[in-house]
Design a protein around this motif. Structure first.
Motif, PDB file in Angstrom:
ATOM      1  N   TRP A 165       5.601  46.759  -7.976  1.00 44.66           N
ATOM      2  CA  TRP A 165       5.662  46.042  -6.886  1.00 44.66           C
ATOM      3  C   TRP A 165       5.965  44.565  -7.367  1.00 44.66           C
ATOM      4  O   TRP A 165       6.731  43.687  -6.919  1.00 44.66           O
ATOM      5  CB  TRP A 165       4.578  46.258  -5.927  1.00 44.66           C
ATOM      6  N   LEU A 177       9.166  40.922  -0.932  1.00 46.35           N
ATOM      7  CA  LEU A 177       9.138  41.892  -0.130  1.00 46.35           C
ATOM      8  C   LEU A 177       9.018  40.991   1.575  1.00 46.35           C
ATOM      9  O   LEU A 177       8.481  40.003   1.663  1.00 46.35           O
ATOM     10  CB  LEU A 177       8.018  42.714   0.146  1.00 46.35           C
ATOM     11  N   GLU A 219      11.678  49.297   1.893  1.00 46.73           N
ATOM     12  CA  GLU A 219      11.570  48.047   1.466  1.00 46.73           C
ATOM     13  C   GLU A 219      11.286  48.003  -0.083  1.00 46.73           C
ATOM     14  O   GLU A 219      11.845  47.561  -1.017  1.00 46.73           O
ATOM     15  CB  GLU A 219      10.981  47.073   2.258  1.00 46.73           C
ATOM     16  N   LEU A 220      10.192  48.698  -0.242  1.00 45.72           N
ATOM     17  CA  LEU A 220       9.655  48.713  -1.727  1.00 45.72           C
ATOM     18  C   LEU A 220      10.614  49.412  -2.471  1.00 45.72           C
ATOM     19  O   LEU A 220      10.814  49.127  -3.700  1.00 45.72           O
ATOM     20  CB  LEU A 220       8.463  49.680  -1.645  1.00 45.72           C
ATOM     21  N   LYS A 229      13.428  47.116  -2.882  1.00 47.24           N
ATOM     22  CA  LYS A 229      13.629  45.820  -3.492  1.00 47.24           C
ATOM     23  C   LYS A 229      12.545  45.799  -4.909  1.00 47.24           C
ATOM     24  O   LYS A 229      13.013  44.951  -5.702  1.00 47.24           O
ATOM     25  CB  LYS A 229      12.821  44.830  -2.724  1.00 47.24           C
TER      26      LYS A 229
END
Ligand SMILES: Nc1nc2c(ncn2[C@@H]2O[C@H](COP(=O)(O)OP(=O)(O)O)[C@@H](O)[C@H]2O)c(=O)[nH]1
Ligand SMILES: [Mg+2]
Length: 246
Positions: free
Chosen positions: A171, A177, A187-188, A191
């Motif tokens: 992350w 995000l 999204e994780l 991205k």
């Protein structure tokens, strides 16, 4: 240790579910791993905080962070990621739809260095959904999963599962995000450039207590979210190489 973990759970009006959730998590054997459970609450004001403070006497790993900036499911999870003390992050719902008993299996899979994300999946062999689900919900869930293929490479059966495990560094090394709606997992994965995504089967139980906050509008927000991710992918990966998500 590298495989200690934080369970991040967004909550809104879940006072009734928190005691059973804590009891179920407490009953799981996580071996030597240290862990914490961070409930990120959008100021429910329904007695949740008092319940958590009481339960924390018995379960010192249980904490609640109350956000007072208004309701935002995705931002709640990001707040949890920012506050997490341990190197592995797990997200799940508070309403006992996601079985905490599967967490040791998810962690074991994520221990493999080349695995980026592990999803608790309703749609792989051995997975299932509650038979209380109406036909329309079943179809729309599958359709939403199919639409996500616009932004995810490979055949992922349940990309919209809210039950996932990811390393904190994955992350942190990703692009910032900016989730809208509920599908922060998507999204994780986009991205943070997750390539090796594994799924393990879960049974998704319908909530017994409290009300779902899902509504029709969320479907449109989801489509808008996917469109934004398509634009992001077309624009190309951010050239910045520094850590963004801290
Ligand atoms: N922090 C926060 N959590 C939320 C919000 N809306 C829903 N949740 C939590 O997100 C999880 C999933 O919500 P739920 O209503 O069960 O959705 P469903 O499972 O799709 O019907 C639950 O743990 C909710 O308490 C919100 O606005 N803020
Ligand atoms: Mg639910």
């Amino acid at each position: 240790m590298a495989n200690d973990f934080s369970i991040i759970i967004p909550t809104f009006h879940e006072a009734m579910n928190i005691p059973e959730l804590a009891r179920r998590i407490a009953a799981v054997n996580f071996g030597e791993r240290l862990f914490e459970v961070l409930l990120i609450d959008d100021n429910s004001n329904d007695g949740s905080l008092e319940i958590v403070n009481e339960l924390a006497k018995q379960y010192p790993w249980l904490k609640m962070i109350v956000r007072r900036e208004g309701r935002d499911h995705g931002q709640s999870i990001i707040t949890g990621f920012q506050q997490a003390s341990y190197p592995v992050l797990i997200t799940m719902d508070a309403d006992l739809s996601h079985p905490p008993e599967k967490i040791p299996f998810m962690l074991a899979m994520l221990d493999e260095a080349r695995v980026d994300v592990v999803l608790g999946s309703r749609y792989v062999r051995g997975g299932s959904i509650d038979n209380k689900w109406p036909f329309f919900r079943k179809i729309s869930s599958k359709l939403a999963a199919w639409i996500s293929r616009l932004v995810l490479a490979g055949r992922i059966r349940d990309p919209l599962s809210g039950f996932l495990a990811i390393r904190k560094t994955t992350w942190q090394n990703g692009d910032p995000l900016t989730p809208i709606g509920w599908k922060i997992g998507l999204e994780l994965m986009v991205k943070c450039h997750c390539k090796n995504i594994r799924e393990i089967p879960i049974h998704f139980s319908e909530r017994c207590l409290g009300k779902s906050k899902l509504n029709f509008e969320i479907s449109f927000v989801y489509l808008y979210h996917v469109m934004k991710l398509v634009k992001y992918k077309i624009a190309g990966v951010s050239p910045r190489k520094t850590r963004h998500n801290c």
